[in-house]
Design a protein around this motif. Sequence first.
Motif, PDB file in Angstrom:
ATOM      1  N   SER A 260       0.833  -1.200   0.000  1.00 19.24           N
ATOM      2  CA  SER A 260       0.000   0.000   0.000  1.00 19.24           C
ATOM      3  C   SER A 260       0.870   1.253   0.000  1.00 19.24           C
ATOM      4  N   GLU A 261       0.260   2.347  -0.391  1.00 18.42           N
ATOM      5  CA  GLU A 261       0.958   3.632  -0.357  1.00 18.42           C
ATOM      6  C   GLU A 261       1.323   3.989   1.088  1.00 18.42           C
ATOM      7  N   THR A 262       0.454   3.627   2.023  1.00 16.12           N
ATOM      8  CA  THR A 262       0.718   3.878   3.443  1.00 16.12           C
ATOM      9  C   THR A 262       1.972   3.138   3.893  1.00 16.12           C
ATOM     10  N   ASP A 263       2.089   1.858   3.503  1.00 12.78           N
ATOM     11  CA  ASP A 263       3.280   1.077   3.863  1.00 12.78           C
ATOM     12  C   ASP A 263       4.542   1.716   3.301  1.00 12.78           C
ATOM     13  N   VAL A 264       4.496   2.123   2.050  1.00 13.65           N
ATOM     14  CA  VAL A 264       5.678   2.687   1.397  1.00 13.65           C
ATOM     15  C   VAL A 264       6.028   4.048   2.002  1.00 13.65           C
ATOM     16  N   THR A 265       5.024   4.834   2.334  1.00 13.60           N
ATOM     17  CA  THR A 265       5.274   6.112   3.000  1.00 13.60           C
ATOM     18  C   THR A 265       5.960   5.888   4.343  1.00 13.60           C
ATOM     19  N   GLU A 266       5.482   4.927   5.112  1.00 10.76           N
ATOM     20  CA  GLU A 266       6.103   4.599   6.400  1.00 10.76           C
ATOM     21  C   GLU A 266       7.544   4.142   6.207  1.00 10.76           C
ATOM     22  N   LEU A 267       7.776   3.292   5.224  1.00 11.44           N
ATOM     23  CA  LEU A 267       9.127   2.820   4.950  1.00 11.44           C
ATOM     24  C   LEU A 267      10.039   3.987   4.584  1.00 11.44           C
ATOM     25  N   GLY A 268       9.533   4.927   3.793  1.00 11.07           N
ATOM     26  CA  GLY A 268      10.304   6.110   3.436  1.00 11.07           C
ATOM     27  C   GLY A 268      10.670   6.937   4.664  1.00 11.07           C
ATOM     28  N   LYS A 269       9.726   7.058   5.590  1.00 11.41           N
ATOM     29  CA  LYS A 269      10.008   7.782   6.845  1.00 11.41           C
ATOM     30  C   LYS A 269      11.101   7.072   7.629  1.00 11.41           C
ATOM     31  N   PHE A 270      11.015   5.743   7.700  1.00  8.12           N
ATOM     32  CA  PHE A 270      12.035   4.985   8.427  1.00  8.12           C
ATOM     33  C   PHE A 270      13.408   5.162   7.791  1.00  8.12           C
ATOM     34  N   VAL A 271      13.461   5.141   6.471  1.00 12.20           N
ATOM     35  CA  VAL A 271      14.736   5.343   5.767  1.00 12.20           C
ATOM     36  C   VAL A 271      15.310   6.712   6.124  1.00 12.20           C
ATOM     37  N   ASN A 272      14.472   7.738   6.092  1.00 14.29           N
ATOM     38  CA  ASN A 272      14.941   9.086   6.438  1.00 14.29           C
ATOM     39  C   ASN A 272      15.447   9.142   7.873  1.00 14.29           C
ATOM     40  N   GLU A 273      14.769   8.458   8.785  1.00 12.69           N
ATOM     41  CA  GLU A 273      15.202   8.435  10.183  1.00 12.69           C
ATOM     42  C   GLU A 273      16.552   7.731  10.330  1.00 12.69           C
ATOM     43  N   VAL A 274      16.729   6.633   9.629  1.00 13.93           N
ATOM     44  CA  VAL A 274      17.999   5.905   9.679  1.00 13.93           C
ATOM     45  C   VAL A 274      19.124   6.773   9.113  1.00 13.93           C
ATOM     46  N   LEU A 275      18.868   7.418   7.978  1.00 17.96           N
ATOM     47  CA  LEU A 275      19.887   8.268   7.371  1.00 17.96           C
ATOM     48  C   LEU A 275      20.245   9.442   8.292  1.00 17.96           C
ATOM     49  N   ALA A 276      19.243  10.024   8.939  1.00 14.91           N
ATOM     50  CA  ALA A 276      19.507  11.120   9.872  1.00 14.91           C
ATOM     51  C   ALA A 276      20.330  10.629  11.056  1.00 14.91           C
ATOM     52  N   LEU A 277      20.024   9.445  11.555  1.00 13.49           N
ATOM     53  CA  LEU A 277      20.778   8.885  12.673  1.00 13.49           C
ATOM     54  C   LEU A 277      22.234   8.634  12.275  1.00 13.49           C
ATOM     55  N   TYR A 278      22.456   8.046  11.096  1.00 16.57           N
ATOM     56  CA  TYR A 278      23.823   7.825  10.620  1.00 16.57           C
ATOM     57  C   TYR A 278      24.578   9.150  10.499  1.00 16.57           C
ATOM     58  N   SER A 279      23.895  10.176  10.038  1.00 13.44           N
ATOM     59  CA  SER A 279      24.524  11.489   9.913  1.00 13.44           C
ATOM     60  C   SER A 279      24.936  12.019  11.289  1.00 13.44           C
ATOM     61  N   LYS A 280      24.055  11.888  12.284  1.00 12.86           N
ATOM     62  CA  LYS A 280      24.371  12.332  13.642  1.00 12.86           C
ATOM     63  C   LYS A 280      25.540  11.550  14.210  1.00 12.86           C
ATOM     64  N   ILE A 281      25.544  10.260  13.995  1.00 12.17           N
ATOM     65  CA  ILE A 281      26.648   9.422  14.489  1.00 12.17           C
ATOM     66  C   ILE A 281      27.957   9.858  13.834  1.00 12.17           C
ATOM     67  N   GLY A 282      27.926  10.081  12.530  1.00  8.66           N
ATOM     68  CA  GLY A 282      29.113  10.548  11.813  1.00  8.66           C
ATOM     69  C   GLY A 282      29.607  11.877  12.346  1.00  8.66           C
ATOM     70  N   ASP A 283      28.686  12.799  12.587  1.00  2.00           N
ATOM     71  CA  ASP A 283      29.068  14.103  13.147  1.00  2.00           C
ATOM     72  C   ASP A 283      29.709  13.925  14.524  1.00  2.00           C
ATOM     73  N   PHE A 284      29.128  13.069  15.352  1.00  2.00           N
ATOM     74  CA  PHE A 284      29.648  12.840  16.692  1.00  2.00           C
ATOM     75  C   PHE A 284      31.054  12.229  16.645  1.00  2.00           C
ATOM     76  N   ILE A 285      31.225  11.245  15.794  1.00  2.00           N
ATOM     77  CA  ILE A 285      32.528  10.581  15.684  1.00  2.00           C
ATOM     78  C   ILE A 285      33.590  11.547  15.176  1.00  2.00           C
ATOM     79  N   ASN A 286      33.214  12.416  14.284  1.00  2.00           N
ATOM     80  CA  ASN A 286      34.180  13.329  13.668  1.00  2.00           C
ATOM     81  C   ASN A 286      34.391  14.622  14.436  1.00  2.00           C
ATOM     82  N   GLU A 287      33.812  14.761  15.622  1.00  2.00           N
ATOM     83  CA  GLU A 287      34.003  15.980  16.422  1.00  2.00           C
ATOM     84  C   GLU A 287      35.450  16.122  16.837  1.00  2.00           C
TER      85      GLU A 287
END
Length: 133
Positions: free
Chosen positions: A106-133
């Motif tokens: 469903s479109e709802t499932d895919v929208t949710e999956l897209g949100k999860f992907v964005n959350e994972v990418l944001a988390l990886y970015s934060k981790i990268g920023d923290f490691i590189n401080e």
Amino acid sequence: MFLRELNNTQKNGFWKLANKLVFIDGKIEKSEKRMLEEYNFELGLAELEIKDYPDDVEKILSDMELDKRLKKIVMFELIGLAFSDDYYDQSEKELLIDIQNKIGLSETDVTELGKFVNEVLALYSKIGDFINE
């Protein structure tokens, strides 16, 4: 992240779909190539060639015989790949919609999956920023 749960036929199908996705806009970015290399490692198959596979999407998906859970895994990973180069091309969107329709998510499932992907990418970015401080 979840690709080890696929059987070998499903892994090969995923590989073909992932390659179709990165080649659909006519260019392969370094980030997309890096993601494909990571997928190749995660899939645990012999070294797979990065190329535009001629196989029909419907045939690939039919051969994969995915249940609902595996459909979500495949779509999650493909969305992540599409977002990996910070440019979500219209042709990539159209391919993902085609896959979504063919596997019956469903479109709802895919929208949710897209949100999860964005959350994972944001988390990886934060981790990268923290490691590189």
